[in-house]
Enzyme design. Structure first.
Site, PDB file in Angstrom:
ATOM      1  N   SER A 131       1.015  -1.541   0.103  1.00 40.89           N
ATOM      2  CA  SER A 131      -0.187  -0.237  -0.652  1.00 40.89           C
ATOM      3  C   SER A 131       0.833   1.663   0.165  1.00 40.89           C
ATOM      4  O   SER A 131       2.471   1.091   0.476  1.00 40.89           O
ATOM      5  CB  SER A 131      -1.016   0.114   1.583  1.00 40.89           C
ATOM      6  OG  SER A 131      -1.616   1.152   1.448  1.00 40.89           O
ATOM      7  N   TYR A 144      -2.165   0.768  10.399  1.00 38.43           N
ATOM      8  CA  TYR A 144      -2.159   0.203   9.116  1.00 38.43           C
ATOM      9  C   TYR A 144      -1.016   0.626   8.448  1.00 38.43           C
ATOM     10  O   TYR A 144      -0.254  -0.375   7.911  1.00 38.43           O
ATOM     11  CB  TYR A 144      -3.501   1.244   8.515  1.00 38.43           C
ATOM     12  CG  TYR A 144      -3.435   0.676   7.198  1.00 38.43           C
ATOM     13  CD1 TYR A 144      -3.498  -0.901   7.216  1.00 38.43           C
ATOM     14  CD2 TYR A 144      -3.200   1.325   6.109  1.00 38.43           C
ATOM     15  CE1 TYR A 144      -3.392  -1.635   5.316  1.00 38.43           C
ATOM     16  CE2 TYR A 144      -3.564   0.679   4.369  1.00 38.43           C
ATOM     17  CZ  TYR A 144      -4.162  -0.501   4.454  1.00 38.43           C
ATOM     18  OH  TYR A 144      -3.751  -1.052   2.622  1.00 38.43           O
TER      19      TYR A 144
HETATM   20  P1  NAP Z   1     -11.795  -6.135  -0.124  1.00 34.10           P
HETATM   21  O1  NAP Z   1     -12.355  -5.128  -0.813  1.00 34.10           O
HETATM   22  O2  NAP Z   1     -11.954  -5.480   1.566  1.00 34.10           O
HETATM   23  O3  NAP Z   1     -10.794  -7.147   0.141  1.00 34.10           O
HETATM   24  C1  NAP Z   1     -10.093  -7.502   1.281  1.00 34.10           C
HETATM   25  C2  NAP Z   1     -10.118  -9.118   1.117  1.00 34.10           C
HETATM   26  O4  NAP Z   1      -8.808  -9.705   2.002  1.00 34.10           O
HETATM   27  C3  NAP Z   1     -11.299  -9.972   0.892  1.00 34.10           C
HETATM   28  O5  NAP Z   1     -11.286 -10.556  -0.129  1.00 34.10           O
HETATM   29  C4  NAP Z   1     -11.635 -10.408   2.523  1.00 34.10           C
HETATM   30  O6  NAP Z   1     -12.106 -11.470   2.218  1.00 34.10           O
HETATM   31  C5  NAP Z   1      -9.922 -10.993   2.080  1.00 34.10           C
HETATM   32  N1  NAP Z   1      -9.210 -11.485   3.981  1.00 34.10           N
HETATM   33  C6  NAP Z   1      -9.630 -10.311   4.589  1.00 34.10           C
HETATM   34  N2  NAP Z   1      -9.367 -10.776   6.113  1.00 34.10           N
HETATM   35  C7  NAP Z   1      -9.068 -11.696   5.476  1.00 34.10           C
HETATM   36  C8  NAP Z   1      -8.689 -13.271   6.211  1.00 34.10           C
HETATM   37  N3  NAP Z   1      -8.373 -12.887   7.809  1.00 34.10           N
HETATM   38  N4  NAP Z   1      -8.272 -14.305   5.675  1.00 34.10           N
HETATM   39  C9  NAP Z   1      -8.533 -14.140   4.588  1.00 34.10           C
HETATM   40  N5  NAP Z   1      -8.928 -13.525   3.642  1.00 34.10           N
HETATM   41  C10 NAP Z   1      -8.760 -11.927   4.170  1.00 34.10           C
HETATM   42  O7  NAP Z   1     -10.124  -4.272   0.006  1.00 34.10           O
HETATM   43  P2  NAP Z   1      -9.015  -4.584  -1.280  1.00 34.10           P
HETATM   44  O8  NAP Z   1      -8.786  -3.258  -1.585  1.00 34.10           O
HETATM   45  O9  NAP Z   1      -9.272  -5.560  -2.046  1.00 34.10           O
HETATM   46  O10 NAP Z   1      -7.825  -4.823  -0.483  1.00 34.10           O
HETATM   47  C11 NAP Z   1      -6.898  -6.032  -0.836  1.00 34.10           C
HETATM   48  C12 NAP Z   1      -5.383  -5.582  -0.645  1.00 34.10           C
HETATM   49  O11 NAP Z   1      -5.015  -4.205  -1.088  1.00 34.10           O
HETATM   50  C13 NAP Z   1      -5.167  -5.460   1.076  1.00 34.10           C
HETATM   51  O12 NAP Z   1      -4.189  -5.769   1.593  1.00 34.10           O
HETATM   52  C14 NAP Z   1      -5.346  -3.887   1.334  1.00 34.10           C
HETATM   53  O13 NAP Z   1      -4.926  -3.569   2.671  1.00 34.10           O
HETATM   54  C15 NAP Z   1      -4.820  -3.629  -0.435  1.00 34.10           C
HETATM   55  N6  NAP Z   1      -4.614  -2.051  -0.618  1.00 34.10           N
HETATM   56  C16 NAP Z   1      -6.082  -1.237  -0.695  1.00 34.10           C
HETATM   57  C17 NAP Z   1      -6.171  -0.756  -0.866  1.00 34.10           C
HETATM   58  C18 NAP Z   1      -7.717   0.641  -1.617  1.00 34.10           C
HETATM   59  O14 NAP Z   1      -7.533   1.971  -1.322  1.00 34.10           O
HETATM   60  N7  NAP Z   1      -8.280  -0.352  -1.458  1.00 34.10           N
HETATM   61  C19 NAP Z   1      -4.637   0.282  -1.208  1.00 34.10           C
HETATM   62  C20 NAP Z   1      -3.973  -0.194  -0.827  1.00 34.10           C
HETATM   63  C21 NAP Z   1      -3.403  -1.267  -0.398  1.00 34.10           C
HETATM   64  P3  NAP Z   1     -13.477 -12.191   3.708  1.00 34.10           P
HETATM   65  O15 NAP Z   1     -14.009 -10.810   4.341  1.00 34.10           O
HETATM   66  O16 NAP Z   1     -13.875 -13.179   2.528  1.00 34.10           O
HETATM   67  O17 NAP Z   1     -11.856 -13.433   4.334  1.00 34.10           O
END
Ligand code: NAP
Length: 244
Positions: A131, A144
């Site tokens: 991130s 975070y």
């Molecule tokens: P999201 O839509 O909330 O997806 C998060 C995913 O992580 C979901 O599929 C969730 O699935 C899974 N997850 C959460 N806890 C888990 C656990 N204990 N075991 C297994 N799976 C788990 O958010 P996203 O933006 O796609 O996030 C994906 C990654 O990108 C994350 O690492 C986040 O920190 C990073 N990121 C996001 C952004 C942003 O602005 N969106 C920016 C930078 C980095 P379940 O709930 O079904 O387990």
């Protein structure tokens, strides 16, 4: 030649689901993993992949998961997220610990458990979603920021430890991407989540998925160490151009 296998964690939503679709379109057999199995099963049916339940915060779940993955050429460590925006002065231990479990320990556990399969593939690859929070501390980002900085350290150490062995290690650090990320961060408060992207054009999950697919399709001698990818409307964690 038999189909190469990619494991994508956190594939029930957002960046993980989009990455699974992009990799499947490139010919990978994708093992989609997360806690919400209903969503995973629908996605696996759509892309011809395999759905497996995985809770990265639970060591037993990770061990059981890894035992069911016979072959793995690519691991996309994507499961993770943020909880709250409390200051250091008001930091809640529980939130910090949960963010550490989900982002840092989860990435460590899954990577460690699948290393034998990745190395046995003869040309393994790990792509971890970090991130902007891994690069830039910002007020309210405490737990975070700390967790994603640790994820960055994990990627860097692994790449160095694996030199000379058949494993490439990459990290993608996105800025604002509109997914379920902010809804989770604000504990289901959709209005608060919407404000994060109000008046600006964020990245979408497919933008990051394209980067995953691009890294995964470089020739074997090329390692993309890090990619920092931002929306045009964002220049740092909290400097965002918004149209009122
Ligand atoms: P999201 O839509 O909330 O997806 C998060 C995913 O992580 C979901 O599929 C969730 O699935 C899974 N997850 C959460 N806890 C888990 C656990 N204990 N075991 C297994 N799976 C788990 O958010 P996203 O933006 O796609 O996030 C994906 C990654 O990108 C994350 O690492 C986040 O920190 C990073 N990121 C996001 C952004 C942003 O602005 N969106 C920016 C930078 C980095 P379940 O709930 O079904 O387990």
């Amino acid at each position: 030649m038999s189909q190469r296998v990619a494991v994508v964690t956190g594939a029930s939503s957002g960046i993980g689901a989009a990455s699974a679709r992009a990799l499947a379109a490139d010919g990978w057999h994708v093992v989609v993993a997360a806690r919400r199995l209903d969503r995973l099963e629908a996605l696996a049916a759509e892309i011809g992949g395999t759905a497996l339940r995985l809770d990265v915060t639970d060591p037993e779940s990770v061990e059981e998961f890894a035992a069911r993955v016979d072959a793995c050429h690519l691991l996309v460590n994507n499961a993770g997220g943020a909880l709250g925006t409390t200051s250091i002065a008001e930091a809640k231990d529980d939130e910090w610990l949960r963010m550490y479990e989900m982002n840092v320990m989860g990435t460590l556990r899954v990577t460690r458990a699948l290393l034998p399969q990745l190395l046995a593939s003869g040309d393994g690859q790990v792509i971890t979603i970090g991130s902007i929070a891994a690069r830039e501390p910002y007020p309210g980002g405490g737990g975070y920021n700390a967790a994603k900085h640790a994820v960055g350290a994990l990627s860097g150490v692994l790449r160095k430890e694996m030199i000379g062995r058949p494993l490439r290690v990459s990290q993608i650090d996105p800025g604002l991407v509109e997914t379920e990320f902010s809804v989770v961060r604000f504990d289901g408060d959709q209005d608060k989540a919407d404000k994060v992207y109000a008046g600006m054009t964020p990245l979408v999950a497919e933008d990051i998925a394209e980067t995953v697919r691009w890294i995964a399709s470089r020739p074997s001698h090329v390692n993309i160490d890090n990619v920092f990818i931002m929306p045009r409307d964002q220049v740092s964690a909290q400097v965002v151009h918004r149209v009122p």
